[in-house]
Each structure stands twice: as structure tokens, then as C-alpha cells.
Write an enzyme that holds these catalytic residues in place. Structure first.
Site, PDB file in Angstrom:
ATOM      1  N   TYR A  58       0.723  -1.286  -0.128  1.00  9.92           N
ATOM      2  CA  TYR A  58       0.021  -0.085   0.134  1.00  9.92           C
ATOM      3  C   TYR A  58       1.059   1.255   0.587  1.00  9.92           C
ATOM      4  O   TYR A  58       0.271   2.528  -0.018  1.00  9.92           O
ATOM      5  CB  TYR A  58      -0.501   0.025   1.120  1.00  9.92           C
TER       6      TYR A  58
ATOM      7  N   LYS B  71       2.589 -15.643   3.599  1.00  9.15           N
ATOM      8  CA  LYS B  71       2.564 -16.419   2.054  1.00  9.15           C
ATOM      9  C   LYS B  71       4.562 -16.726   2.822  1.00  9.15           C
ATOM     10  O   LYS B  71       5.238 -16.344   1.046  1.00  9.15           O
ATOM     11  CB  LYS B  71       2.115 -15.941   1.278  1.00  9.15           C
TER      12      LYS B  71
ATOM     13  N   ASP C 156      -3.923 -18.586   0.971  1.00 15.66           N
ATOM     14  CA  ASP C 156      -4.857 -18.992   0.517  1.00 15.66           C
ATOM     15  C   ASP C 156      -5.660 -20.215   1.742  1.00 15.66           C
ATOM     16  O   ASP C 156      -6.829 -20.371   1.343  1.00 15.66           O
ATOM     17  CB  ASP C 156      -4.010 -19.838  -0.453  1.00 15.66           C
TER      18      ASP C 156
ATOM     19  N   ASP D 261      -6.876  -7.109   4.001  1.00 16.69           N
ATOM     20  CA  ASP D 261      -8.053  -6.160   3.287  1.00 16.69           C
ATOM     21  C   ASP D 261      -8.712  -7.174   2.378  1.00 16.69           C
ATOM     22  O   ASP D 261     -10.001  -7.289   2.439  1.00 16.69           O
ATOM     23  CB  ASP D 261      -6.922  -5.761   1.746  1.00 16.69           C
TER      24      ASP D 261
ATOM     25  N   ASP E  84     -12.938  -8.444   3.477  1.00 13.01           N
ATOM     26  CA  ASP E  84     -14.024  -8.954   3.280  1.00 13.01           C
ATOM     27  C   ASP E  84     -14.617  -9.947   2.900  1.00 13.01           C
ATOM     28  O   ASP E  84     -16.047 -10.045   3.268  1.00 13.01           O
ATOM     29  CB  ASP E  84     -13.341  -8.128   1.100  1.00 13.01           C
TER      30      ASP E  84
HETATM   31  C1  IPM Z   1     -10.887  -0.850   2.953  1.00 13.71           C
HETATM   32  C2  IPM Z   1     -11.193  -0.288   1.743  1.00 13.71           C
HETATM   33  C3  IPM Z   1      -9.606  -0.126   0.977  1.00 13.71           C
HETATM   34  C4  IPM Z   1      -7.835  -0.635   0.821  1.00 13.71           C
HETATM   35  C5  IPM Z   1      -9.504   0.974  -0.114  1.00 13.71           C
HETATM   36  C6  IPM Z   1     -11.220   1.789   0.323  1.00 13.71           C
HETATM   37  C7  IPM Z   1      -8.575   1.695  -0.533  1.00 13.71           C
HETATM   38  O1  IPM Z   1     -10.687  -1.459   0.362  1.00 13.71           O
HETATM   39  O2  IPM Z   1     -10.604   0.010   3.891  1.00 13.71           O
HETATM   40  O3  IPM Z   1     -10.388  -2.480   3.259  1.00 13.71           O
HETATM   41  O4  IPM Z   1      -7.790  -1.391   0.305  1.00 13.71           O
HETATM   42  O5  IPM Z   1      -7.793  -0.184   2.477  1.00 13.71           O
HETATM   43 MN    MN Z   2     -10.692  -3.764   2.067  1.00 13.15          MN
END
Ligand code: IPM
Ligand code: MN
Length: 355
Positions: A135, A187, A220, A244, A248
């Protein structure tokens, strides 16, 4: 008296932040706290109007607050990366919020896409490194736009950055006091430099925490176990990019973006709290979006400010609402509007409900 900077941001950000502040106001009254809020109009609209994402001095001004409460960034008319880098990542980096804490907890009454899994099975926390890795924006192009183009994006791992993240994770795991198991998600079989550093640091720092069991899973495999056996996890520590991605996945097993909150933490400075779902522009202004993630971010903010009872009150009220009221956590299918869900949480704050 707490001073909270509020950045409602783009899309549905302002609507969900409104409900979060409603809950913050109500719980403050019940708990005898006082919170002063200052609003900032940073986000896509301001950028389109002025051509700048953050005005000079904004970051230093934000440093003077006790906490920052963020709605969402992301605007359909702004190219990808501009707001993300110019606002969200800039604040995470410049305010040295080196931890991104993301609880994955399935609340009662919430539909889980995993077969045969209930609230007892899904309750872990991801500690995501938040200042380094892929990042940092380090890298570049050569021969851009030609057949010989080379694009390099470097994964930056400093011993200092990795170590402070690991140390936070061990301490958090100890404070949480559940399974007392910390899983390093990395990893090491492919990233033989970057994640070798993580692996060595994990084991060296881990020696200082003999009460915490050290566990390891490749990223993974982590994804596989999160679906198959989420109950194995207690605290997971991982690099920025993997964090990240797996959060999700974590969000969807806890019921979706409508409920998932996160904290960008600088343990020695100012931290920022947000629903992790994004700006969902297609739902903006319709009262359909679920504000619970933003309300859970308020709970995390109170916890971080040391207001444990207020934080717990908010989280329990959210749990009461998911258990007893909402038809679904999805936008437009809750059985209530955004504002009504905020009102339900406020009603559930008093008395401290039993779930
Ligand atoms: C998160 C989002 C951000 C990230 C984006 C919007 C830059 O996906 O907070 O998880 O990748 O960190
Ligand atoms: Mn994210």
C-alpha cells in the site's frame, strides 16, 4: 469531553454517519459522556468542486481530535485511487494508524452464508498491518504505454513496522482473553523475503508472550478455513494487502457489509473508525442502506477511548436489533429504513438489554 472529527464522505457515508451520531448522542447521555463533533466535507464532491482532496493543514488539524469518524470514500465521477490515496490512505499513513482492527463476529439473528455455522462459530478479529506492504505506493512504470511496459509495485516491510503490528496483535489477543491463539496469515512459501521477515519477527516477538499460542496459515488456506472452520480462529495478524482481502471474506461470513466495522488505530495518537463497506453510490439518499456497520464503528470508537461500558451498550443494542427486528442486513431488505434502524438501536440502548 471528547472531540470527534466527523468525515461523512461520499455516497451513503453521510446517511450512515447520521445514524452513528444519533446513537453516539444517545449513549453519551445515558453514560454521562460529552462528545463534541466537528464536521469536515472531505470527499468526492469537494474534490470535484475544488480540485483538492485534503486542504493544507487538514491532517494537522485532525491530529488535535480524540477520534475521527469516517463514513465512506469513493465517488463514481472520480478516477479510482484519487480519493482512496488522497484521503483514506493518506490519513492512515500520516496519522500513523498502523493497525487496522476488524472484528468478524456473527450476531444473533443474522443470516450466515456458511452452512451449519452460528454465532458461536464466527467470532474472531483480524489485525491488519495498515501502513506498509503493497500500500505504500512504492514502485513505478518504465516504457509506459508501449509493448515493453514494466510496472513494479513494491511490497514494503520494515522490521519496525512489522514488529509493532505483531506486538499489538499479541497484546490484543492477551486482552481479548479467549482462545489466546494468534494466527499469522502470510505466504512464507512464496514471499521468501517479505514474509520471512514476518515469520522470524512473529516467533521472536512471540517469545515475550508465552501465554499466547502461535499458529500459522498461508493466506490461501486462511480463506479456506474461514469458510470451513471459522471457529478455529481467535486473532489473525496479517499484512496490509492480505488483511484487505480476508476481511471482505470475513465481512460476508458475518452477514455482509451492512454490519462490518473497522478501526484504524494509532495506539499513541488519533484513531479513525469506519464502516468498511464503501460508499455504495447506487443506494445513496434512499434510506435503504444498513447503518449498523457505522453504528458498530461508534462502538469501536468508544472502546478505543476507554469507554468500555458505553461501547458494550452500543454493541448489545445492535445485537438486540439483529436478533429481534431486522429481516435482513442487506440494503433495501431490512424491513426498516436507515433512519428507523438507527432509532431501533437508540431504543435498545436503555435499559442495558440482555441478548
Ligand atoms: C478498505 C478499502 C480500502 C483498502 C480502499 C478503499 C483503499 O478496501 O478499507 O478495506 O484497500 O484498504
Ligand atoms: Mn477493503
Amino acid at each position: 469531553m471528547y472531540k470527534v472529527a466527523v468525515i461523512p464522505g461520499d455516497g451513503t457515508g453521510p446517511e450512515v454517519v447520521e445514524e452513528g451520531l444519533k446513537v453516539l448522542g444517545a449513549v453519551s447521555e445515558l453514560e454521562g459522556l460529552s462528545c463534541e463533533t466537528v464536521r469536515y466535507d472531505f470527499g468526492g464532491e469537494r474534490y470535484l468542486r475544488t480540485g483538492e482532496v485534503l486542504p493544507d493543514g487538514a491532517v494537522d488539524e485532525l491530529r488535535t481530535f480524540d477520534a475521527i469518524y469516517l463514513g465512506a470514500v469513493g465517488h463514481p465521477e472520480v478516477a479510482p485511487g484519487i480519493l482512496e490515496k488522497g484521503l483514506l490512505l493518506r490519513l492512515r499513513f500520516e496519522l500513523e494508524q498502523y493497525i487496522n482492527l476488524r472484528p468478524v463476529r456473527l450476531y444473533p439473528g443474522v443470516d450466515c452464508p456458511l452452512k451449519d455455522k452460528g454465532p458461536g462459530d464466527i467470532d474472531f478479529v483480524v489485525v491488519r498491518e495498515n501502513n506498509e506492504g503493497l500500500y505504500t505506493g512504492s514502485g513505478g512504470f518504465t516504457y509506459k504505454g508501449t509493448a515493453n511496459e514494466v510496472a513494479i509495485q513494491e511490497m514494503v516491510n520494515t522490521r519496525r513496522g512489522v514488529e509493532r503490528c505483531l506486538r499489538y496483535a499479541f497484546q490484543y489477543c492477551r486482552r481479548r482473553n479467549r482462545k489466546k491463539k494468534l494466527t499469522l496469515c502470510a505466504k512464507t512459501n512464496v514471499l521468501t523475503y517479505a514474509h520471512d521477515l514476518w515469520w522470524r519477527a512473529f516467533n521472536e516477538v512471540g517469545e515475550e508472550y508465552p501465554d499466547i499460542t502461535r499458529d500459522y496459515a498461508h493466506v490461501d488456506a486462511t480463506c479456506m478455513w474461514m469458510v470451513k472452520n471459522p471457529e478455529w480462529f481467535d486473532v489473525i495478524v496479517t499484512c496490509n494487502m492480505f488483511g484487505d482481502i480476508i476481511t471482505d471474506l470475513g465481512a460476508i461470513i458475518q452477514g455482509g457489509m451492512g454490519i462490518a466495522a473497522g478501526a484504524n488505530i494509532n495506539p499513541e495518537g488519533v484513531s479513525m473508525f469506519e464502516p468498511i463497506g464503501g460508499s455504495a453510490p447506487k443506494y445513496a439518499g434512499q434510506g435503504k442502506i444498513n447503518p449498523l456497520a457505522a453504528i458498530c464503528a461508534v462502538s469501536m470508537m468508544l472502546e478505543n477511548l476507554g469507554e468500555h461500558q458505553a461501547a458494550e451498550r452500543v454493541e448489545k443494542a445492535v445485537m438486540w436489533v439483529t436478533a429481534n427486528k431486522l429481516e435482513s442486513l442487506s440494503a433495501g431488505r431490512m424491513g426498516y429504513s436507515t433512519q428507523e434502524v438507527g432509532d431501533l438501536v437508540v431504543e435498545a440502548l436503555e435499559p442495558l438489554p440482555d441478548v
